[in-house]
Design a protein around this motif. Structure first.
Motif, PDB file in Angstrom:
ATOM      1  N   ALA A  44      16.624 -17.513   1.989  1.00  0.00           N
ATOM      2  CA  ALA A  44      16.113 -16.237   1.473  1.00  0.00           C
ATOM      3  C   ALA A  44      16.273 -15.098   2.490  1.00  0.00           C
ATOM      4  O   ALA A  44      15.897 -13.967   2.210  1.00  0.00           O
ATOM      5  CB  ALA A  44      14.641 -16.383   1.091  1.00  0.00           C
ATOM      6  N   GLY A  45      16.811 -15.429   3.665  1.00  0.00           N
ATOM      7  CA  GLY A  45      16.996 -14.421   4.699  1.00  0.00           C
ATOM      8  C   GLY A  45      15.772 -14.196   5.562  1.00  0.00           C
ATOM      9  O   GLY A  45      15.734 -13.265   6.363  1.00  0.00           O
ATOM     10  N   VAL A  46      14.764 -15.067   5.440  1.00  0.00           N
ATOM     11  CA  VAL A  46      13.549 -14.947   6.241  1.00  0.00           C
ATOM     12  C   VAL A  46      13.800 -15.525   7.629  1.00  0.00           C
ATOM     13  O   VAL A  46      14.244 -16.674   7.758  1.00  0.00           O
ATOM     14  CB  VAL A  46      12.372 -15.677   5.553  1.00  0.00           C
ATOM     15  CG1 VAL A  46      11.129 -15.660   6.432  1.00  0.00           C
ATOM     16  CG2 VAL A  46      12.093 -15.073   4.192  1.00  0.00           C
ATOM     17  N   LEU A  47      13.533 -14.735   8.645  1.00  0.00           N
ATOM     18  CA  LEU A  47      13.698 -15.184  10.026  1.00  0.00           C
ATOM     19  C   LEU A  47      12.696 -16.282  10.318  1.00  0.00           C
ATOM     20  O   LEU A  47      11.492 -16.109  10.142  1.00  0.00           O
ATOM     21  CB  LEU A  47      13.496 -14.001  10.977  1.00  0.00           C
ATOM     22  CG  LEU A  47      13.813 -14.244  12.435  1.00  0.00           C
ATOM     23  CD1 LEU A  47      15.289 -14.598  12.636  1.00  0.00           C
ATOM     24  CD2 LEU A  47      13.455 -13.004  13.252  1.00  0.00           C
ATOM     25  N   ARG A  48      13.199 -17.439  10.764  1.00  0.00           N
ATOM     26  CA  ARG A  48      12.341 -18.599  11.016  1.00  0.00           C
ATOM     27  C   ARG A  48      12.269 -18.976  12.495  1.00  0.00           C
ATOM     28  O   ARG A  48      11.395 -19.727  12.898  1.00  0.00           O
ATOM     29  CB  ARG A  48      12.853 -19.806  10.222  1.00  0.00           C
ATOM     30  CG  ARG A  48      13.012 -19.591   8.716  1.00  0.00           C
ATOM     31  CD  ARG A  48      11.691 -19.495   7.992  1.00  0.00           C
ATOM     32  NE  ARG A  48      10.833 -20.628   8.177  1.00  0.00           N
ATOM     33  CZ  ARG A  48      10.830 -21.720   7.418  1.00  0.00           C
ATOM     34  NH1 ARG A  48      11.651 -21.823   6.392  1.00  0.00           N
ATOM     35  NH2 ARG A  48       9.996 -22.699   7.673  1.00  0.00           N
ATOM     36  N   ALA A  49      13.209 -18.467  13.302  1.00  0.00           N
ATOM     37  CA  ALA A  49      13.240 -18.825  14.723  1.00  0.00           C
ATOM     38  C   ALA A  49      14.086 -17.818  15.484  1.00  0.00           C
ATOM     39  O   ALA A  49      14.994 -17.217  14.917  1.00  0.00           O
ATOM     40  CB  ALA A  49      13.822 -20.228  14.907  1.00  0.00           C
ATOM     41  N   VAL A  50      13.775 -17.636  16.762  1.00  0.00           N
ATOM     42  CA  VAL A  50      14.575 -16.766  17.624  1.00  0.00           C
ATOM     43  C   VAL A  50      14.743 -17.413  18.994  1.00  0.00           C
ATOM     44  O   VAL A  50      13.917 -18.218  19.425  1.00  0.00           O
ATOM     45  CB  VAL A  50      13.964 -15.359  17.811  1.00  0.00           C
ATOM     46  CG1 VAL A  50      13.890 -14.603  16.508  1.00  0.00           C
ATOM     47  CG2 VAL A  50      12.639 -15.407  18.504  1.00  0.00           C
ATOM     48  N   ALA A  51      15.810 -17.018  19.663  1.00  0.00           N
ATOM     49  CA  ALA A  51      16.025 -17.354  21.069  1.00  0.00           C
ATOM     50  C   ALA A  51      16.393 -16.058  21.775  1.00  0.00           C
ATOM     51  O   ALA A  51      17.200 -15.277  21.259  1.00  0.00           O
ATOM     52  CB  ALA A  51      17.144 -18.375  21.241  1.00  0.00           C
ATOM     53  N   THR A  52      15.790 -15.825  22.921  1.00  0.00           N
ATOM     54  CA  THR A  52      16.138 -14.660  23.724  1.00  0.00           C
ATOM     55  C   THR A  52      16.845 -15.139  24.985  1.00  0.00           C
ATOM     56  O   THR A  52      16.476 -16.150  25.580  1.00  0.00           O
ATOM     57  CB  THR A  52      14.896 -13.825  24.094  1.00  0.00           C
ATOM     58  OG1 THR A  52      13.989 -14.637  24.838  1.00  0.00           O
ATOM     59  CG2 THR A  52      14.211 -13.290  22.836  1.00  0.00           C
ATOM     60  N   VAL A  53      17.861 -14.408  25.371  1.00  0.00           N
ATOM     61  CA  VAL A  53      18.690 -14.779  26.513  1.00  0.00           C
ATOM     62  C   VAL A  53      18.781 -13.565  27.437  1.00  0.00           C
ATOM     63  O   VAL A  53      19.060 -12.452  26.977  1.00  0.00           O
ATOM     64  CB  VAL A  53      20.101 -15.210  26.058  1.00  0.00           C
ATOM     65  CG1 VAL A  53      20.963 -15.589  27.254  1.00  0.00           C
ATOM     66  CG2 VAL A  53      20.009 -16.363  25.068  1.00  0.00           C
ATOM     67  N   GLY A  54      18.523 -13.806  28.716  1.00  0.00           N
ATOM     68  CA  GLY A  54      18.573 -12.714  29.683  1.00  0.00           C
ATOM     69  C   GLY A  54      19.079 -13.179  31.028  1.00  0.00           C
ATOM     70  O   GLY A  54      19.569 -14.307  31.179  1.00  0.00           O
ATOM     71  N   ARG A  55      18.955 -12.298  31.987  1.00  0.00           N
ATOM     72  CA  ARG A  55      19.328 -12.665  33.352  1.00  0.00           C
ATOM     73  C   ARG A  55      18.338 -13.697  33.875  1.00  0.00           C
ATOM     74  O   ARG A  55      17.171 -13.692  33.492  1.00  0.00           O
ATOM     75  CB  ARG A  55      19.309 -11.426  34.238  1.00  0.00           C
ATOM     76  CG  ARG A  55      20.417 -10.464  33.874  1.00  0.00           C
ATOM     77  CD  ARG A  55      20.298  -9.147  34.603  1.00  0.00           C
ATOM     78  NE  ARG A  55      20.086  -9.329  36.032  1.00  0.00           N
ATOM     79  CZ  ARG A  55      19.701  -8.346  36.842  1.00  0.00           C
ATOM     80  NH1 ARG A  55      19.450  -7.153  36.378  1.00  0.00           N
ATOM     81  NH2 ARG A  55      19.529  -8.574  38.127  1.00  0.00           N
ATOM     82  N   PRO A  56      18.776 -14.578  34.752  1.00  0.00           N
ATOM     83  CA  PRO A  56      17.863 -15.589  35.299  1.00  0.00           C
ATOM     84  C   PRO A  56      16.669 -14.966  36.014  1.00  0.00           C
ATOM     85  O   PRO A  56      16.799 -13.959  36.716  1.00  0.00           O
ATOM     86  CB  PRO A  56      18.737 -16.368  36.286  1.00  0.00           C
ATOM     87  CG  PRO A  56      20.126 -16.157  35.803  1.00  0.00           C
ATOM     88  CD  PRO A  56      20.144 -14.769  35.238  1.00  0.00           C
ATOM     89  N   VAL A  57      15.517 -15.562  35.817  1.00  0.00           N
ATOM     90  CA  VAL A  57      14.303 -15.093  36.472  1.00  0.00           C
ATOM     91  C   VAL A  57      14.388 -15.345  37.969  1.00  0.00           C
ATOM     92  O   VAL A  57      14.001 -14.498  38.772  1.00  0.00           O
ATOM     93  CB  VAL A  57      13.062 -15.771  35.852  1.00  0.00           C
ATOM     94  CG1 VAL A  57      11.805 -15.417  36.618  1.00  0.00           C
ATOM     95  CG2 VAL A  57      12.933 -15.371  34.388  1.00  0.00           C
ATOM     96  N   ALA A  58      14.920 -16.504  38.356  1.00  0.00           N
ATOM     97  CA  ALA A  58      15.068 -16.836  39.774  1.00  0.00           C
ATOM     98  C   ALA A  58      16.220 -16.016  40.364  1.00  0.00           C
ATOM     99  O   ALA A  58      17.359 -16.113  39.913  1.00  0.00           O
ATOM    100  CB  ALA A  58      15.343 -18.329  39.945  1.00  0.00           C
ATOM    101  N   ARG A  59      15.926 -15.204  41.360  1.00  0.00           N
ATOM    102  CA  ARG A  59      16.942 -14.307  41.923  1.00  0.00           C
ATOM    103  C   ARG A  59      18.158 -15.040  42.469  1.00  0.00           C
ATOM    104  O   ARG A  59      19.276 -14.549  42.359  1.00  0.00           O
ATOM    105  CB  ARG A  59      16.331 -13.446  43.022  1.00  0.00           C
ATOM    106  CG  ARG A  59      15.498 -12.330  42.459  1.00  0.00           C
ATOM    107  CD  ARG A  59      14.979 -11.462  43.552  1.00  0.00           C
ATOM    108  NE  ARG A  59      13.749 -12.090  44.047  1.00  0.00           N
ATOM    109  CZ  ARG A  59      13.040 -11.631  45.037  1.00  0.00           C
ATOM    110  NH1 ARG A  59      13.399 -10.560  45.664  1.00  0.00           N
ATOM    111  NH2 ARG A  59      11.950 -12.257  45.419  1.00  0.00           N
TER     112      ARG A  59
END
Length: 118
Positions: A43-58
């Motif tokens: 139905a197009g309902v968002l059921r899950a997400v993943a966020t991706v970014g720069r590593p937290v550990a420098r």
């Protein structure tokens, strides 16, 4: 009752943060991200997400590595594996050589083995 069929969808930063805030009560949404990917039902309902970014550990922030900073689902089955696989494919397509994430003590890591993580 059958399991919902999921498909990948692009998710804007604001929508990903709102989804995490609504469903993931233990941790706040991540501060920054390079991209987000979602899983939606028929139905197009968002059921899950993943966020991706720069590593937290420098020391891991070498320009070739990204980190899955958060995954969040409404409880739908198999969404995490789908999102981890999509995140890795997207990171590779953008030229990154490594994608990392962390699990908490007591988590099996099963969602990481499906997409080849482990």
């Amino acid at each position: 009752m059958s399991l919902p069929q999921l498909h990948l969808v692009p998710v804007r930063s604001r929508a990903a943060k709102a989804f995490v805030a609504a469903w993931h009560r233990h941790h706040p949404p991540p501060a920054g991200m390079v991209f987000a990917v979602g899983a939606a039902d028929e139905a197009g309902v968002l059921r899950a997400v993943a966020t991706v970014g720069r590593p937290v550990a420098r020391h891991l922030d070498d320009g070739a590595t990204l980190e899955v900073t958060r995954t969040c689902t409404d409880g739908v089955n198999n969404a995490n594996s789908m999102l981890y696989g999509a995140a890795w494919r997207a990171a590779k397509a953008l030229g990154y050589r490594r994608l990392i994430t962390y699990t908490q003590d007591g988590e099996s890591g099963a969602s990481l083995r499906g997409p080849g993580g482990g």
